[in-house]
Design a protein around this motif. Structure first.
Motif, mmCIF file in Angstrom:
data_model
loop_
_atom_site.group_PDB
_atom_site.id
_atom_site.type_symbol
_atom_site.label_atom_id
_atom_site.label_comp_id
_atom_site.label_asym_id
_atom_site.label_seq_id
_atom_site.Cartn_x
_atom_site.Cartn_y
_atom_site.Cartn_z
ATOM 1 N N ASN A 139 0.849 -1.185 0.000
ATOM 2 C CA ASN A 139 0.000 0.000 0.000
ATOM 3 C C ASN A 139 0.887 1.237 0.000
ATOM 4 N N ASP A 143 -4.192 4.618 0.593
ATOM 5 C CA ASP A 143 -4.746 4.210 1.882
ATOM 6 C C ASP A 143 -6.248 4.056 1.686
ATOM 7 N N THR A 150 -0.416 6.032 5.686
ATOM 8 C CA THR A 150 -0.074 4.609 5.603
ATOM 9 C C THR A 150 -0.601 3.821 6.802
ATOM 10 N N GLY A 152 -3.677 3.342 7.766
ATOM 11 C CA GLY A 152 -4.896 2.581 7.518
ATOM 12 C C GLY A 152 -5.935 2.735 8.597
ATOM 13 N N ILE A 298 -2.002 8.520 -0.969
ATOM 14 C CA ILE A 298 -0.967 8.949 -0.033
ATOM 15 C C ILE A 298 0.043 9.843 -0.729
#
Length: 299
Positions: A139, A143, A150, A152, A298
């Motif tokens: 990822n 997100d 990052t 989440g 992101i």
């Protein structure tokens, strides 16, 4: 700058330009009658205003700009579905077959846009395209919890562990895609190949959105009884998504519009607000779409 020549060139590229700026066409026709230096000096501002009215956005993007913008949106979707398939969030059977097909469509959209852009791809998209996220491994750039980080920890933090949340977020992405392509199509009129492909993608995104609604309606957890395969008004009414209104409302802004072509449809006998909003989809501008994506991208 020769503004008369500029207008002629625009008209050649976009035959409907004059209609877009109506009722300001009379002003265009009479430009040659501007006798004073003051009026001529005001022309740059006048044309800026006309463009904003004609196309509804702050600037006229190039085809490359539109393609990079579309690629950002398609990468967001493609990576989303790749990750979901890789993490086995979708139940086996008809649902998984359908989501896999949608995933394949989004990957093909990415491939097409990347091929069209070639060396004109933006640095940001070039990095996203080469990252392992495309096969669902990381990822690094997105997100999908909607938290812009990052960590989440956004409002959709269970998106890859709760299938119902996954379907809701998937629908939100597809609805955004439908409206975003509608908002950009006018800028591609000078390139028939790209315009045709964009319209083809637009209709596929709409089919994705409709089928995802069907999958949601078949879930035991259910959705509101007013929920339909099309958009009704805005916000929660349109989406059946009751969490994260700050994100969801951005996706469905202006969908409560009941006026088309200057006519309030609800003044027509028998036409309800519900029917008026369901009969027409509204476009999203690039700025509106990026505001939505900013909750998930992101970098």
């Amino acid at each position: 700058m020769d503004f008369l020549n500029l207008f002629n060139e625009i008209q050649a590229a976009d035959p409907e330009f004059a209609d877009r700026i109506s009722p300001r066409r009379a002003a265009i026709r009479n430009i040659t009658s501007f006798g004073s230096k003051v009026a001529v000096a005001a022309l740059p501002f006048a044309f800026s205003t006309l463009f904003k009215k004609a196309y509804g956005q702050t600037a006229i993007p190039s085809v490359t700009d539109v393609l990079n913008f579309a690629l950002t949106a398609e990468l967001t979707e493609a990576c989303f579905y790749n990750t979901a398939i890789a993490r086995n969030i979708v139940p086996a059977g008809t649902a998984r077959d359908a989501i896999t097909l949608i995933r394949n469509d989004e990957n093909n959209h990415v491939r097409f846009l990347k091929d069209q852009l070639k060396t004109a791809i933006s640095p940001e998209n070039a990095a996203r395209v080469t990252d392992p996220i495309l096969v669902g491994n990381t990822n690094a750039f997105f997100d999908y919890s909607g938290g812009k980080s990052t960590a989440g920890t956004g409002p959709f933090s269970s998106v890859f562990t709760d299938y119902d949340v996954f379907l809701a977020v998937a629908q939100a992405f597809e609805d955004t895609g439908v409206r975003a392509y509608k908002g950009q199509a006018g800028f591609l009129k000078g390139n028939a190949v790209v315009l045709t492909a964009a319209l083809d993608i637009h209709s596929v995104e709409a089919r994705h959105a409709s089928y995802l609604r069907r999958l949601r309606m078949l879930r035991p957890s259910g959705v509101p009884t007013t929920f339909r395969p099309w958009v009704t008004q805005d916000g929660t009414t349109a989406s059946g998504i009751s969490v994260a209104p700050s994100v969801v409302n951005l996706i469905y802004q202006n969908e409560a519009n009941v006026s088309q072509g200057g006519k309030d449809l609800t003044t027509i006998s028998g036409v309800t607000v519900k029917a008026a909003t369901e009969s027409f989809d509204e476009p999203l501008t690039k700025e509106q779409t990026l505001a939505i994506l900013s909750n998930f991208v992101i970098k």
